[in-house]
Design a protein around this motif. Structure first.
Motif, short mmCIF file in Angstrom:
data_model
loop_
_atom_site.label_atom_id
_atom_site.label_comp_id
_atom_site.label_asym_id
_atom_site.label_seq_id
_atom_site.Cartn_x
_atom_site.Cartn_y
_atom_site.Cartn_z
N LEU A 393 68.33 91.21 -35.14
CA LEU A 393 68.34 90.58 -33.81
C LEU A 393 67.96 91.57 -32.70
CD1 LEU A 393 68.72 87.77 -32.68
CD2 LEU A 393 71.14 88.25 -32.35
N PRO A 394 68.45 92.83 -32.74
CA PRO A 394 68.00 93.80 -31.72
C PRO A 394 66.48 94.01 -31.76
CG PRO A 394 69.95 94.64 -32.85
CD PRO A 394 69.51 93.42 -33.60
N CYS A 395 65.89 93.98 -32.97
CA CYS A 395 64.43 94.16 -33.09
C CYS A 395 63.68 92.97 -32.48
CB CYS A 395 64.02 94.30 -34.56
SG CYS A 395 64.75 95.71 -35.36
N VAL A 396 64.18 91.75 -32.71
CA VAL A 396 63.55 90.55 -32.14
C VAL A 396 63.61 90.62 -30.61
CG1 VAL A 396 63.68 88.02 -31.97
CG2 VAL A 396 64.13 89.14 -34.16
N MET A 397 64.76 91.04 -30.07
CA MET A 397 64.91 91.18 -28.61
C MET A 397 63.95 92.24 -28.07
SD MET A 397 69.02 91.11 -28.09
CE MET A 397 70.02 89.68 -28.41
N TRP A 398 63.83 93.34 -28.79
CA TRP A 398 62.95 94.45 -28.38
C TRP A 398 61.50 93.95 -28.29
CZ3 TRP A 398 64.41 99.43 -27.07
CH2 TRP A 398 63.40 100.38 -26.95
N LEU A 399 61.07 93.20 -29.31
CA LEU A 399 59.71 92.66 -29.32
C LEU A 399 59.52 91.65 -28.18
CD1 LEU A 399 59.16 92.03 -33.15
CD2 LEU A 399 58.08 93.81 -31.79
N ALA A 400 60.56 90.83 -27.93
CA ALA A 400 60.47 89.80 -26.88
C ALA A 400 60.42 90.42 -25.48
CB ALA A 400 61.65 88.84 -26.98
N ILE A 401 61.16 91.52 -25.28
CA ILE A 401 61.28 92.09 -23.93
C ILE A 401 60.18 93.14 -23.66
CG2 ILE A 401 62.75 93.50 -22.42
CD1 ILE A 401 65.17 92.12 -23.93
N TYR A 402 60.04 94.10 -24.58
CA TYR A 402 59.10 95.22 -24.34
C TYR A 402 57.67 94.90 -24.76
CZ TYR A 402 62.96 98.32 -23.12
OH TYR A 402 64.04 98.90 -22.50
N LYS A 403 57.51 93.91 -25.66
CA LYS A 403 56.18 93.51 -26.16
C LYS A 403 55.30 94.71 -26.53
CE LYS A 403 56.11 89.18 -23.55
NZ LYS A 403 57.49 89.25 -23.05
N ARG A 405 52.53 97.11 -28.34
CA ARG A 405 51.16 96.78 -28.75
C ARG A 405 51.13 96.41 -30.22
NH1 ARG A 405 47.53 100.18 -30.47
NH2 ARG A 405 48.87 101.94 -29.91
N LYS A 406 50.35 95.35 -30.56
CA LYS A 406 50.25 94.87 -31.94
C LYS A 406 49.77 96.00 -32.85
CE LYS A 406 49.19 90.39 -33.94
NZ LYS A 406 48.35 89.20 -33.88
N TYR A 407 50.42 96.13 -34.01
CA TYR A 407 50.11 97.14 -35.04
C TYR A 407 50.42 98.57 -34.60
CZ TYR A 407 47.58 93.03 -36.69
OH TYR A 407 47.25 91.74 -37.04
N SER A 408 51.14 98.75 -33.49
CA SER A 408 51.60 100.10 -33.11
C SER A 408 52.80 100.45 -33.99
CB SER A 408 51.99 100.14 -31.64
OG SER A 408 53.10 99.27 -31.42
N LEU A 409 53.24 101.71 -33.92
CA LEU A 409 54.37 102.17 -34.75
C LEU A 409 55.63 101.34 -34.44
CD1 LEU A 409 55.53 104.19 -36.80
CD2 LEU A 409 56.04 105.72 -34.87
N SER A 410 55.89 101.11 -33.14
CA SER A 410 57.07 100.34 -32.74
C SER A 410 56.98 98.91 -33.29
CB SER A 410 57.16 100.30 -31.21
OG SER A 410 58.18 99.44 -30.80
N TRP A 411 55.79 98.31 -33.21
CA TRP A 411 55.58 96.94 -33.69
C TRP A 411 55.86 96.86 -35.19
CZ3 TRP A 411 52.44 94.21 -37.11
CH2 TRP A 411 52.31 92.84 -36.89
N TRP A 412 55.30 97.78 -35.97
CA TRP A 412 55.50 97.80 -37.43
C TRP A 412 56.96 98.03 -37.79
CZ3 TRP A 412 52.77 95.69 -40.96
CH2 TRP A 412 51.38 95.61 -40.88
N THR A 413 57.59 99.02 -37.12
CA THR A 413 58.99 99.37 -37.42
C THR A 413 59.89 98.14 -37.24
OG1 THR A 413 58.55 101.59 -36.59
CG2 THR A 413 60.86 101.00 -36.89
N ASN A 414 59.69 97.45 -36.10
CA ASN A 414 60.54 96.29 -35.81
C ASN A 414 60.31 95.16 -36.80
OD1 ASN A 414 62.16 96.92 -33.38
ND2 ASN A 414 60.16 97.33 -32.50
#
Length: 447
Positions: A393-403, A405-414
């Protein structure tokens, strides 16, 4: 006519009254009433929330998972949950001038006012009420074990009575007003968790590897092995469950633009996670190594001697779950009191608090007395609610709020955390439910 206040003044006056009432309520509610905690409060609150009775079930979980998958699941869980905990600490104050003091407030910001409540509140309540019920059972069982060890020729006493004795402590402690007021209880609980974990693995090591020890899967059928594997995943998820109270703990730390609360909070979290590793890994690995697949679902039950050390460990467990119960009950008290005061317009008072909190303790005691299937409860709750709130759930919130970049390290990790978390949420309640059904066959109510 001349005495009538201008409409603008009346408007400002009504806003000031609303703000004054809001401040009065916030100063009374348990989460926001005291904001003077130090970083070490965060450390021992997080240890108390995280290192629960679940640690004693880890060798049993290892026996269901096997060496390779077991070690992998333990290490992965430690890494993923540390990452998601960091995300929550970061998101607490991501909007300048605003603090998300409660998990559902962050959910509302990420998903919208109504949807955020519907997504977060049911899961958080299942976790917090579920933990309180399981800790009622654990406290009662540990008290019974202590009694049976110290007085082996005494007349046996029902588990129900020990759960009632354990609950009686909470009828008193539950009236401490907020998180900072339970700091002493929480510190004692954190010390106890380290103590009984050390006793569990040190006593196992002293006992040595048992004769005819076996590390193969215990179940005789393929289906049994698979269900046990699923159930063990839930046990591990239950062991990493501190996220449900992390924003509420951070809310007690003072914060200014120059010194935001995330600094001291994160320092406390790192210390807490080091303690978690010192508790979890030795207990899980040494316990399984010594007893193999014959280990009980509570490692202290496998350690029958020396009796005085095991009796002491059981008392440590009791003291720890007293503190842990309070940590998980505090956000529930906050939700109930917020609902009564803000929505139903009850006046904030001691009487209201007395009734609400005693009702909650009595309810968790009653459910604990009625359904004490300890192992199955852990796995069922672990997968059903702990996996979402802790793993993804924290990862879903992170993606929803910070958006990111697609295929970046943060995007893949989440996304990796989300996929693993969803798999865990789907499979572990299946194993837990099967365990409950199997145990229920031999169970007598209020035994």
């Amino acid at each position: 006519m001349g005495t009538q206040a201008p409409p603008e003044d009346a408007y400002h006056s009504s806003i000031e009254q609303k703000l004054a009432r809001q401040k009065e309520i916030d100063d009374w509610l348990p989460i926001t009433s005291s904001r003077n905690a130090k970083w070490w409060y965060s450390a021992f609150h997080n240890v108390t929330a995280m290192v629960g009775a679940g640690v004693l079930g880890l060798p049993y979980a290892m026996a269901q998972l096997g060496w390779g998958p077991g070690v992998a699941v333990l290490v992965l869980s430690w890494v993923i949950t540390l990452y998601t905990l960091w995300q929550m600490v970061e998101m607490h104050e991501m909007v300048p001038g605003r603090r998300f003091d409660r998990y559902h407030e962050l959910g509302q910001y990420a998903f919208g006012e109504k949807l955020g409540l519907y997504i977060v509140v049911p899961q958080q309540l299942i976790v917090e009420v579920g933990v309180c019920v399981v800790y009622m059972v654990t406290g009662g069982k540990s008290l019974k074990k202590f009694h049976d060890l110290v007085c082996d020729d005494c007349k046996p006493i029902k588990l129900t009575y020990f759960i009632m004795i354990f609950a009686s402590v909470h009828f008193v402690l539950s009236h401490l007003p907020n998180f900072n007021s339970i700091a002493g209880v929480s510190l004692a609980a954190a010390v106890m968790s380290l103590s009984y974990s050390t006793i569990a693995w040190a006593a196992s090591a002293a006992k040595g590897v048992q004769e005819d020890v076996q590390y193969g899967y215990k179940a005789k059928t393929a289906a049994g092995t698979v269900f046990n594997f699923f159930s063990a995943l839930g046990d591990v998820a239950f062991a990493y469950a501190g996220h449900n109270v992390v924003l509420e703990i951070q809310a007690t730390i003072p914060s200014t633009p120059e010194k935001p609360s995330k600094g001291p909070m994160w320092r406390g979290v790192v210390v807490a996670y080091i303690v978690v590793a010192l508790c979890y890994f030795p207990v899980a690995l040494v316990g399984y190594w010594m007893f193999g697949n014959a280990v009980e679902d509570n490692i202290l039950i496998s350690l029958k001697k020396p009796a005085w050390i095991i009796a002491m460990a059981n008392i440590f467990v009791v003291i720890h779950v007293i503190g842990s119960y309070q940590i998980y009950a505090m956000p529930v008290f906050d939700m109930m009191e917020t609902l009564l005061v803000k929505r139903l317009h009850f006046r904030p008072s001691r009487t209201l608090r007395f009734v609400v909190r005693n009702f909650y303790v009595a309810a968790t005691m009653f459910v604990g007395m009625t359904f004490p299937f300890f192992g199955g409860l852990l796995a069922f709750f672990g997968g059903f609610a702990f996996a979402p709130t802790t793993y993804f759930l924290p990862c879903v919130m992170w993606l929803a709020i910070y958006k990111p970049r697609k295929y970046s390290l943060s995007w893949w990790t989440n996304w990796i955390c989300i996929v693993l978390g969803v798999m865990l949420m789907v499979v572990s309640p299946i194993g837990g439910l099967r365990t409950i059904i199997l145990q229920a066959k031999h169970y007598k109510f209020y035994s």
